[in-house]
Motif scaffolding. Structure first.
Motif, mmCIF file in Angstrom:
data_model
loop_
_atom_site.group_PDB
_atom_site.id
_atom_site.type_symbol
_atom_site.label_atom_id
_atom_site.label_comp_id
_atom_site.label_asym_id
_atom_site.label_seq_id
_atom_site.Cartn_x
_atom_site.Cartn_y
_atom_site.Cartn_z
ATOM 1 N N SER A 1 20.266 62.606 76.268
ATOM 2 C CA SER A 1 21.675 62.223 76.135
ATOM 3 C C SER A 1 21.845 60.719 75.948
ATOM 4 C CB SER A 1 22.462 62.699 77.357
ATOM 5 O OG SER A 1 21.981 62.060 78.527
ATOM 6 N N ALA A 2 20.890 59.942 76.502
ATOM 7 C CA ALA A 2 20.969 58.487 76.336
ATOM 8 C C ALA A 2 20.757 58.072 74.885
ATOM 9 C CB ALA A 2 19.932 57.805 77.232
ATOM 10 N N ARG A 3 20.068 58.932 74.134
ATOM 11 C CA ARG A 3 19.793 58.600 72.731
ATOM 12 C C ARG A 3 20.803 59.205 71.756
ATOM 13 N NH1 ARG A 3 14.278 60.214 74.023
ATOM 14 N NH2 ARG A 3 14.651 62.070 72.731
ATOM 15 N N LEU A 4 21.693 60.062 72.257
ATOM 16 C CA LEU A 4 22.629 60.725 71.361
ATOM 17 C C LEU A 4 23.617 59.730 70.752
ATOM 18 C CD1 LEU A 4 23.529 64.039 73.214
ATOM 19 C CD2 LEU A 4 22.034 63.712 71.251
ATOM 20 N N LYS A 5 23.923 59.952 69.514
ATOM 21 C CA LYS A 5 24.856 59.083 68.809
ATOM 22 C C LYS A 5 25.881 59.926 68.080
ATOM 23 C CE LYS A 5 21.298 55.549 68.079
ATOM 24 N NZ LYS A 5 20.522 54.779 67.081
ATOM 25 N N SER A 6 27.110 59.429 68.083
ATOM 26 C CA SER A 6 28.151 60.094 67.315
ATOM 27 C C SER A 6 27.995 59.732 65.839
ATOM 28 C CB SER A 6 29.533 59.655 67.814
ATOM 29 O OG SER A 6 30.552 60.233 67.036
ATOM 30 N N VAL B 1 27.648 55.198 63.999
ATOM 31 C CA VAL B 1 27.140 55.865 65.194
ATOM 32 C C VAL B 1 27.656 55.156 66.437
ATOM 33 C CG1 VAL B 1 25.063 56.701 64.049
ATOM 34 C CG2 VAL B 1 25.027 54.474 65.170
ATOM 35 N N HIS C 1 26.971 55.449 70.863
ATOM 36 C CA HIS C 1 26.305 56.117 71.978
ATOM 37 C C HIS C 1 27.331 56.878 72.803
ATOM 38 C CE1 HIS C 1 22.217 54.578 71.609
ATOM 39 N NE2 HIS C 1 22.750 53.436 71.220
ATOM 40 N N ILE C 2 26.965 58.103 73.156
ATOM 41 C CA ILE C 2 27.870 58.936 73.942
ATOM 42 C C ILE C 2 27.822 58.561 75.411
ATOM 43 C CG2 ILE C 2 28.272 61.316 74.715
ATOM 44 C CD1 ILE C 2 27.354 62.240 72.001
ATOM 45 N N GLY C 3 26.636 58.200 75.914
ATOM 46 C CA GLY C 3 26.527 57.850 77.330
ATOM 47 C C GLY C 3 25.500 58.715 78.017
ATOM 48 N N ARG C 4 25.261 58.417 79.260
ATOM 49 C CA ARG C 4 24.269 59.136 80.043
ATOM 50 C C ARG C 4 24.902 60.288 80.812
ATOM 51 N NH1 ARG C 4 19.466 56.454 80.586
ATOM 52 N NH2 ARG C 4 19.391 54.326 79.790
#
Length: 415
Positions: free
Chosen positions: A363-368, A393, A395-398
């Motif tokens: 989740s730390a690496r996820l990008k919109s 992009v 970051h969504i967050g942790r």
């Protein structure tokens, strides 16, 4: 190897379960019998499990089904790695062992065996007699095979030299009251030793030999001492809270991926409209360039859609696994013996911690992902492109989870 389709001699094709936004609600509305039925049905053959075995992720299958599944992997020679057919978590490397050895060496799912004995209570018929086309009342239960046996088959079962050590046969009535009979697993390192001890540092059962060798220097107590209050111990409550939190987070991440996927659809339509408006302002000799850009836009959209679907599918798989863990916890509370509960909860804690770490990292690496088209408005005949695809992009967050989860310090554990 992909496990989206799997065939066994016992049942039809296995297909991945599709996501339903009402899955959590449907689970809450299940009756205790329906919950047991879901847990005791093999994911591969879709029938009641026989000789239930579980992988490290705690998903359980018939011994024969998992053997057939592993044999399919070995026959393709595409990989020697076995992953769970449900959650795709890596299980083992089988290059140096047969599929039969792999299946037999897996731990017996004693909780599933206990649950199946509960199902048998209403009409205790001998499974062996049914296979031979006749009916007889069952009086005993084999914990390894998870099958009811009449007196004749129970005696025969006990006399087999190959089953004496690992096939505990008890009176069926002993299985129907939680706590009357306790399954104690054999040590995977010392096969003739029962796991009668418990290491508080590692939060895991162990045999007397492992207690002295592998857990030397740890706080090791007798298993029955920690089993007395395990179900209501604060550590068990924290484990349930951690599973609840992770299930909620994976559901949110899945929904977020699906929303982003829909947003890409809307942006695609919007940009296609802009593309048509822009095209009307230029000369006809740019028709070919327009087609090229439209194709590039579609290809980019398809690529990102595929990426988002893959990520969403991974989170949904984890969410289903956490839902499965919750059903296991419910069944442990209601149906398992205390010693059995220690062993099952230890396994769930370990897997919960592993999944928590994986979810935090991913989740730390996820990008919109967003798409738009940039246009050079000063067009000349030498122009070779109408525009370029832009990706934005964020970051969504942790993932936020309780600090005290699967591997929390067991000093608060009551023994």
């Amino acid at each position: 190897m992909s496990s989206s389709i799997f065939t066994t001699p016992k049942g039809p094709h296995l297909k991945k379960r599709q996501h339903s936004s009402a899955s959590v609600q449907s689970r809450k509305s299940e009756t205790p019998f329906e919950s047991i039925l879901n847990l005791t049905t093999c994911h591969l053959c879709k029938k009641d499990m026989c000789c239930p075995k579980h992988l490290p992720c705690i998903h359980s299958f018939c011994e024969a089904c998992i053997e057939f599944y592993v044999q399919q992997i070995k026959d393709t020679k595409s990989s020697s790695h076995v992953s769970c057919p449900v959650c795709e978590m890596p299980a083992a490397t089988v290059s140096n062992m047969s599929a039969k050895e792999f299946a037999e060496n897996l731990p017996t799912s004693t909780l599933i065996s206990t649950l199946m004995s509960r199902k048998c209570a209403s009409s205790p018929s001998c499974n062996r007699c049914k296979e031979r086309g006749r009916e007889s009342k069952a009086s005993s239960w084999c914990g390894y095979c998870a099958q009811a046996l009449c007196d004749e088959h129970a005696d025969y079962h006990k006399d087999l030299t190959t089953t004496k050590l690992r096939h505990p046969v008890v009176k069926l009535k002993e299985m129907l009251t939680p706590g009357n009979f306790e399954f104690v697993r054999k040590c995977k390192y010392h096969h003739n030793e029962e796991m009668t001890h418990f290491c508080k540092e590692e939060w895991t059962p162990c045999c007397p030999i492992c207690a002295k060798v592998m857990h030397k220097g740890c706080t090791v107590v007798l298993l029955h001492q920690v089993a007395i209050n395990i179900k209501m111990d604060p550590s068990t409550m924290r484990l349930r809270k951690a599973v609840d939190t992770l299930e909620t987070e994976t559901e949110k991440l899945f929904q977020g991926r699906m929303q982003n996927k829909k947003k890409l659809d809307d942006q695609l339509k919007f940009e296609q409209g802009r593309l048509r408006e822009f095209r009307e302002k230029i000369n006809t000799h740019l028709d070919e360039l327009e087609d090229n850009l439209a194709t590039e836009l579609d290809a980019f959209h398809t690529q990102k859609q595929t990426e988002l679907e893959k990520e969403a599918k991974a989170f949904k798989t984890k969410n289903n696994t956490l839902n499965f863990y919750k059903m296991l916890l419910d069944s442990i509370q209601e149906n398992s013996g205390n010693t059995q509960a220690v062993q099952e909860l230890a396994a769930i804690r370990t897997q919960t911690k592993t999944m928590e770490d994986e979810i935090k990292m991913v989740s730390a690496r996820l990008k919109s992902i967003d798409i738009s088209v940039e246009y050079p408005y000063d067009l000349v005949k030498s122009t070779t492109r109408l525009g370029s695809i832009q990706q934005k992009v964020a970051h969504i967050g942790r993932v936020g989870t309780p600090k005290s989860t699967a591997r929390s310090t067991p000093r608060s554990f009551k023994s």
